[in-house]
Design a protein around this motif. Structure first.
Motif, PDB file in Angstrom:
ATOM      1  N   VAL A  23       0.908  -1.269   0.019  1.00  0.00           N
ATOM      2  CA  VAL A  23       0.033  -0.010  -0.034  1.00  0.00           C
ATOM      3  C   VAL A  23       0.848   1.325  -0.001  1.00  0.00           C
ATOM      4  O   VAL A  23       1.880   1.136   0.376  1.00  0.00           O
ATOM      5  CB  VAL A  23      -0.975   0.113   1.179  1.00  0.00           C
ATOM      6  CG1 VAL A  23      -2.163  -0.909   1.292  1.00  0.00           C
ATOM      7  CG2 VAL A  23      -0.153  -0.214   2.454  1.00  0.00           C
ATOM      8  N   GLY A  52      -0.232  10.602  -2.025  1.00  0.00           N
ATOM      9  CA  GLY A  52      -1.477  11.334  -2.059  1.00  0.00           C
ATOM     10  C   GLY A  52      -1.393  12.795  -1.957  1.00  0.00           C
ATOM     11  O   GLY A  52      -0.185  13.391  -1.644  1.00  0.00           O
ATOM     12  N   ASP A 237       0.756   2.395   4.464  1.00  0.00           N
ATOM     13  CA  ASP A 237      -0.209   2.791   5.197  1.00  0.00           C
ATOM     14  C   ASP A 237      -1.341   1.885   5.804  1.00  0.00           C
ATOM     15  O   ASP A 237      -2.194   1.473   4.866  1.00  0.00           O
ATOM     16  CB  ASP A 237      -1.038   4.239   4.395  1.00  0.00           C
ATOM     17  CG  ASP A 237      -1.608   5.055   5.425  1.00  0.00           C
ATOM     18  OD1 ASP A 237      -2.204   4.654   6.557  1.00  0.00           O
ATOM     19  OD2 ASP A 237      -1.633   6.298   5.107  1.00  0.00           O
ATOM     20  N   SER A 240      -4.854   3.008   4.873  1.00  0.00           N
ATOM     21  CA  SER A 240      -4.972   2.249   3.573  1.00  0.00           C
ATOM     22  C   SER A 240      -5.306   0.934   3.413  1.00  0.00           C
ATOM     23  O   SER A 240      -6.535   0.326   2.611  1.00  0.00           O
ATOM     24  CB  SER A 240      -4.132   2.671   2.659  1.00  0.00           C
ATOM     25  OG  SER A 240      -4.084   4.304   2.518  1.00  0.00           O
ATOM     26  N   SER A 418      -5.472  10.397  -0.378  1.00  0.00           N
ATOM     27  CA  SER A 418      -4.586   9.263   0.664  1.00  0.00           C
ATOM     28  C   SER A 418      -4.195   8.264  -0.438  1.00  0.00           C
ATOM     29  O   SER A 418      -3.214   7.358   0.088  1.00  0.00           O
ATOM     30  CB  SER A 418      -5.177   8.801   1.575  1.00  0.00           C
ATOM     31  OG  SER A 418      -6.619   8.078   1.448  1.00  0.00           O
ATOM     32  N   TYR A 419      -4.966   7.831  -1.448  1.00  0.00           N
ATOM     33  CA  TYR A 419      -4.845   6.472  -2.081  1.00  0.00           C
ATOM     34  C   TYR A 419      -4.940   6.401  -3.591  1.00  0.00           C
ATOM     35  O   TYR A 419      -5.717   5.906  -4.129  1.00  0.00           O
ATOM     36  CB  TYR A 419      -5.725   5.361  -1.428  1.00  0.00           C
ATOM     37  CG  TYR A 419      -5.013   4.077  -1.711  1.00  0.00           C
ATOM     38  CD1 TYR A 419      -4.347   3.757  -2.579  1.00  0.00           C
ATOM     39  CD2 TYR A 419      -5.580   2.878  -0.776  1.00  0.00           C
ATOM     40  CE1 TYR A 419      -3.838   2.093  -2.834  1.00  0.00           C
ATOM     41  CE2 TYR A 419      -5.166   1.594  -0.887  1.00  0.00           C
ATOM     42  CZ  TYR A 419      -4.188   1.436  -1.944  1.00  0.00           C
ATOM     43  OH  TYR A 419      -3.924   0.059  -2.169  1.00  0.00           O
ATOM     44  N   PHE A 422      -6.394   3.577  -6.061  1.00  0.00           N
ATOM     45  CA  PHE A 422      -7.296   2.597  -5.205  1.00  0.00           C
ATOM     46  C   PHE A 422      -7.996   1.679  -5.998  1.00  0.00           C
ATOM     47  O   PHE A 422      -8.319   0.482  -5.992  1.00  0.00           O
ATOM     48  CB  PHE A 422      -7.992   3.572  -4.115  1.00  0.00           C
ATOM     49  CG  PHE A 422      -8.992   2.625  -3.677  1.00  0.00           C
ATOM     50  CD1 PHE A 422      -8.836   1.987  -2.181  1.00  0.00           C
ATOM     51  CD2 PHE A 422     -10.611   2.515  -3.906  1.00  0.00           C
ATOM     52  CE1 PHE A 422      -9.758   0.966  -1.785  1.00  0.00           C
ATOM     53  CE2 PHE A 422     -11.691   1.732  -3.369  1.00  0.00           C
ATOM     54  CZ  PHE A 422     -11.241   1.173  -2.171  1.00  0.00           C
TER      55      PHE A 422
END
Ligand code: S3P
Length: 431
Positions: A23, A52, A237, A240, A418-419, A422
């Motif tokens: 991740v 991110g 993370d 995540s 943040s991701y 995804f």
């Protein structure tokens, strides 16, 4: 796949997820390594820096403060340190975007500098409460103008003195803002936490050579300790990874392995809840990097049961409550109370979670300080609005995997906070 911030996405139900992944770099740790490296003497390298938008906001602000941070060809962040109180006055407002951590931590940093800096952010961040950092930083000697205790914050910084303080809420961001100011103040600063929160700042300070004292939930730092540049690596993370852990826990026949993920005990409370909900969870620490435990996480579906998250558990899994709500939406149900703080996140996560999950067919009930999902049938699918909140977009996408029909997630592009990527990972894990 790159999505526009406001883009929506269609999620088809899944039978199971299988795979082995890594991740993105931990968002909380990334902010701290970049900030401390900028305040250190000499050069630092940060590997695995979070990709991110929030982590990019911290770098943009540091550049405006005169720290020439940049990525080399291999994607390692190079940070030439400016030394304690060595940043320079920005020519324009510092834009923290959607990132509360950027704004609050940098408020503590600029408070100790002899210039005026304005910190602001996007519409979501400009709604978030800042009294919690303003009051202690003013006690230390800064003067801060706000708009009714919300951003923009105009910080008139200067010589600070250490304080002994109990924050009004348990918050790692508040603790960190005070410790960063305390590091650049005369005397000693002690933060007495009302409840323990993630300890990445304490560990990062130690990694950069600062002596930190810890007695129970009291954290102390002697001001004006100089830091030297370091080569550091950010772990994956866990917040995540939590979305994949939830998906694996929820869908029969699933198994997911996450390598190189941060397993700091102040972040892993979510894994205990997953086990309580009936999942098989194995965490193996393979390395301690700069004080941060890192390792492998394996999550397998076994059964799914109703679970309760108590108020005492909330501070250490506040970011994982949307993911846990998605798990409960697979039919097991859950209740959480003592989580009013969720209303002060990137969105009002109580109202927005309950509204979105209800739109997907869940029996969800809003409580003043939490929410309840009643055990019951599978979701039907529908259209859920993430309200521009990255963790809600991911939570609704995972919940939608268990629906009987397709779902549309509005505001899915916010996952980039943040991701990034995804939804590509989701596609690759379907089996
Ligand atoms: C964070 C602390 C938490 C968390 C946020 C990141 C940090 O906020 O919700 O996503 O990196 O310190 P609070 O400290 O305000 O609870």
């Amino acid at each position: 796949m790159s999505l526009q911030p406001g883009a929506s996405i269609l999620i088809e139900p899944a039978t199971r997820l299988l795979g082995q992944i890594t991740v993105p770099g931990d968002k909380s740790v990334s902010h701290r390594y970049a900030i401390l490296a900028a305040l250190a003497e000499g050069d630092s390298c940060v590997s695995g820096y979070g990709p991110g938008a929030d982590c990019a906001s911290t770098l943009a602000c540091l550049r405006q403060l005169g720290a020439d941070v940049r990525f080399d060809a291999r994607g390692t962040l190079q940070v030439p340190g400016r030394g304690l109180r060595g940043l320079s006055a920005p020519h324009a407002a510092l834009d923290a975007g959607n990132s509360g951590t950027t704004l609050r931590l940098l408020a503590g940093v600029v408070a100790a500098h002899p210039f005026v800096a304005t910190l602001t952010g996007d519409a979501s961040l400009r709604r978030r409460p800042m009294r919690r950092v303003v009051v202690p930083l003013e006690r230390m000697g800064a003067r801060i103008e706000t708009v009714e205790n919300r951003p923009p914050l105009t910080v008139h910084g200067g010589d600070l003195r250490g304080i002994d303080v109990t924050p009004e809420v348990p918050s790692a961001q508040v603790k960190s803002a005070i410790l960063l100011a305390g590091l650049q103040a005369t005397g000693t600063t002690v933060v007495r936490e009302p409840a323990s929160t993630r300890d990445h700042t304490e560990l990062a300070l130690e990694a950069f050579g600062v002596r930190v004292t810890r007695q129970g939930t009291a954290i102390g730092v002697q001001g004006l300790q100089r830091m030297s540049g370091r080569n550091v690596t950010v772990p994956g993370d866990l917040s995540s990874a939590a979305f994949w852990a939830v998906a694996a826990a929820a869908l029969p026949g699933s198994e997911l392995i996450v390598e190189g993920v941060g397993l700091n005990a102040t972040r892993t409370a979510v894994l205990g809840v997953l086990a309580r909900a009936g999942a098989r969870v194995e965490q193996t620490v393979t390395d301690i990097r700069h004080g941060e435990p890192v390792g492998r996480l394996v999550v397998r579906h076994e059964r799914l049961e109703s679970f309760v998250v108590t108020p005492a558990e909330v501070p250490l899994l506040i970011d994982e409550l949307p993911a846990l709500a998605a798990l409960a939406a697979f039919g097991g149900g859950m209740q959480v109370t003592g989580a009013a703080e969720l209303r002060a996140k990137e969105s009002d996560r109580i109202t927005a979670l309950v509204t979105g999950l209800t739109a997907l067919g869940a029996a969800a009930v809003e409580l003043p300080d939490g929410f309840r999902l009643d055990p019951g049938a599978r979701l039907t699918g529908g259209r859920a609005d993430a309200c521009g909140d990255h963790r809600l977009a991911m939570a609704f996408a995972i919940a939608a995997l268990g629906a009987t029909g397709p779902s549309e997630i509005l505001g899915a592009g916010s996952v980039d906070v943040s991701y990034p990527g995804f939804f590509d990972v989701l596609r690759s894990l379907r089996a």
